[in-house]
Design a protein around this motif. Structure first.
Motif, PDB file in Angstrom:
ATOM      1  N   ASP A 248       8.872  -7.599  88.652  1.00 25.65           N
ATOM      2  CA  ASP A 248       9.004  -7.786  87.207  1.00 25.65           C
ATOM      3  C   ASP A 248       9.006  -6.434  86.492  1.00 25.65           C
ATOM      4  O   ASP A 248       7.982  -5.958  86.024  1.00 25.65           O
ATOM      5  CB  ASP A 248       7.842  -8.654  86.707  1.00 25.65           C
ATOM      6  N   ASN A 253       4.782  -3.882  81.679  1.00 20.96           N
ATOM      7  CA  ASN A 253       3.974  -4.001  82.898  1.00 20.96           C
ATOM      8  C   ASN A 253       3.555  -2.664  83.497  1.00 20.96           C
ATOM      9  O   ASN A 253       2.940  -2.632  84.559  1.00 20.96           O
ATOM     10  CB  ASN A 253       4.720  -4.812  83.960  1.00 20.96           C
ATOM     11  N   ASP A 270       0.617  -6.765  86.444  1.00 18.96           N
ATOM     12  CA  ASP A 270       1.392  -8.004  86.480  1.00 18.96           C
ATOM     13  C   ASP A 270       2.075  -8.282  87.825  1.00 18.96           C
ATOM     14  O   ASP A 270       3.240  -7.937  88.038  1.00 18.96           O
ATOM     15  CB  ASP A 270       2.440  -7.986  85.357  1.00 18.96           C
TER      16      ASP A 270
HETATM   17 MG   LIG Z   1       3.908  -8.865  82.106  1.00 16.81          MG
END
Ligand SMILES: [Mg+2]
Ligand SMILES: Nc1ncnc2c1ncn2[C@@H]1O[C@H](COP(=O)(O)OP(=O)(O)O)[C@@H](O)[C@H]1O
Length: 509
Positions: A248, A253, A270
């Motif tokens: 991701d 993040n 994350d």
């Molecule tokens: Mg996130």
């Protein structure tokens, strides 16, 4: 912009102002957003095809998910306490109001009894139901013709699997711990998980500090380069050593900071979406990269097929695969720092494959498409940092000698590609393009270029020569190019043209 388009596809609207909505409404929006995000990743480079998969309602306003405000702590406390199985007061010295709306919950900073600062992610109470509803509503286009090359069912399965994994914070906790243990990269920091406080709905981890990537573009060149190296090492170590890639690449993040000695630190957050990569795939991918580099006698088609690519789709572009690999892996093929800013892979792929581009994109196995998103995310980050990194050096360090040797030795299963007419190896390809011009039997010019220059004949030949060729019906440059793409850049005479005065010889060797 891209995400917005996808939001449109999913058809939900939000006002541009911060609004407080009912819990149900928010959870529905977040469920849709979460699906949209993964779908965007799955579609990846073929994003423009998104509309093919979904029924679009054009009348819907563009959405702005940032407009959602987190719920007050009092509303989330019961969820937290139920998950903890005890009063929050017993565990925490302090819990703040939420700092962020996470995709399936919200994050509160807190302080444990022992004084440790933590981040507590609490899942929204009904989000699992909302996700399941959205998944079941996810109507895929019934226009089978339009979606033909795309593995819609595969993408749908991938979407579901990812959502289910992301819903379970305990699974996220495990994957985060595994990542922290296996991906040891100097300068990379993964927050510590307080496993005994985690559950399906609550994730407790040390609080990381730092700023987002857009706030470090003024860091010194040296620091930005260090950051670039950490980011690439993290991706490659995750891929080749851990077999688990952080999937991701959202800017939110990663928090960038400096340690006590002033060295850059990358806090990677994350782990809701991580991509598992099997050991055989890791070796195959490594083999493919090394073979592209060494121009060895490995057939990229066989390698792609062993990786799970669809052989029938690749058959449409099999002659172009060695050149395509040259483009795809370009950062790893040079021995110096790669100029990431000037790299436009998509343009190159489009120039090489034209409309046939979708045969390659749709051949990617659905469980690997999120990996392409991770790489695209990294490229974006390096471009934003405006740094060049020595990708080959970092790959060697990350994968290590032993794995590289192992990768070179694996043998590819044969006869899987017997229906494909063109199956050429890197070694079959010509190394250079030669041009020789002579006048009355005496050489007047001799040029050699890298073999792939032949795909741009029109532009590398002087205008006067292309003009002559056009008049000479026997030589059709477009046709030559098409044949080369179909059959590969194997050694051959491209043309030998004499206009009575001058002689032009062009060949691959
Ligand atoms: Mg996130
Ligand atoms: N350990 C942490 N330290 C500091 N901030 C965090 C931490 N974990 C999460 N956050 C903040 O909360 C946001 C959402 O958390 P994240 O784990 O990314 O949730 P999601 O999976 O829903 O995106 C992050 O972007 C970050 O701002």
């Amino acid at each position: 912009m891209r995400i917005k388009k996808i939001f449109n596809l999913f058809g939900f609207a939000l006002s541009a102002n911060k609004v407080r909505r009912s819990q149900n409404e928010v959870e529905k929006l977040l469920a849709q957003q979460a699906l949209a995000k993964i779908l965007a990743g799955i579609q990846g480079i073929s994003l423009e095809k998104a509309e093919l998969f979904l029924d679009i309602d054009d009348s819907i306003d563009p959405a702005l998910v940032e407009a959602i405000e987190p719920f007050p702590l009092t509303q989330m406390l019961p969820v937290l306490e139920q998950a903890l199985g005890q009063s929050a007061k017993k565990v925490f010295k302090r819990i703040d109001e939420a700092v962020a709306v996470a995709s399936l919950g919200q994050v509160h900073f807190a302080v444990l009894k022992n004084g440790q600062e933590v981040a507590v992610k609490i899942r929204y109470p009904h989000i699992a139901d909302a996700i399941n509803t959205e998944l079941s509503l996810l109507e895929l286009s019934s226009d089978i013709e339009a979606v033909k090359p795309w593995d819609v069912e595969g993408y749908k399965t991938e979407l579901k699997n990812n959502m289910l994994r992301e819903l379970d914070y305990l699974s996220e906790a495990d994957r985060q711990q595994y990542f922290a243990e296996k991906v040891s990269v100097e300068g990379l920091s993964t927050p510590f998980i307080y496993k005994q406080l985690c559950s399906e709905r609550v994730l407790v981890q040390t609080r990381a500090k730092g700023v987002l990537i857009n706030q470090i573009t003024n860091w010194s060149q040296q620091d930005r380069e260090a950051v670039g190296c950490i980011l690439l090492s993290t991706l490659l170590t995750g891929l080749f050593i851990a077999g688990e890639v952080h999937g991701d690449p959202d800017a939110d993040n990663i928090l960038f900071d400096h340690d006590e000695s002033g060295m850059p630190v990358v806090n990677l957050l994350d782990y809701g979406c991580t991509i598992p990569v099997s050991e055989s795939r890791r070796l195959l991918l490594l083999q493919l990269i090394i073979a592209s580099r060494n121009q060895s006698a490995i057939n990229p088609l066989d390698c792609f097929v062993a990786l799970g690519f669809d052989v029938d789709k690749l058959a449409h572009i099999s002659g172009s695969l060695p050149v395509l690999c040259q483009f795809l892996f370009e950062p790893f093929l040079v021995d110096h720092s790669f100029q990431i800013g000037g790299w436009n892979l998509e343009t190159k792929i489009t120039e090489l494959l034209g409309d046939k581009r979708c045969w390659f994109l749709s051949a990617i196995p659905s469980d690997l498409v999120l990996l392409t998103r991770a790489f695209r995310g990294l490229i974006q980050q390096l471009k934003q940092l405006q740094v060049n990194v020595n990708c080959w050096d970092i790959l060697q360090q990350s994968a290590g000698d032993r794995l590289m040797e192992q990768a070179i030795k694996i043998t590819l299963p044969d006869n899987i590609t017997q229906n494909v007419t063109t199956n050429i190896s890197f070694a079959d390809q010509a190394e250079k393009l030669c041009v020789l011009v002579s006048k009355n039997g005496r050489m007047t010019a001799s040029i050699t270029m890298s073999a792939d220059a032949v795909l741009d004949l029109e532009n590398i030949m002087p205008e006067s020569v292309t003009e002559l060729l056009r008049k000479n019906k026997a030589i059709d440059l477009n046709q030559i190019e098409e044949n080369l793409k179909a059959n590969g850049l194997v050694p051959q005479t491209i043309f030998d043209f004499d206009n009575g005065e001058k002689n032009y010889k062009v060949w691959l060797e």
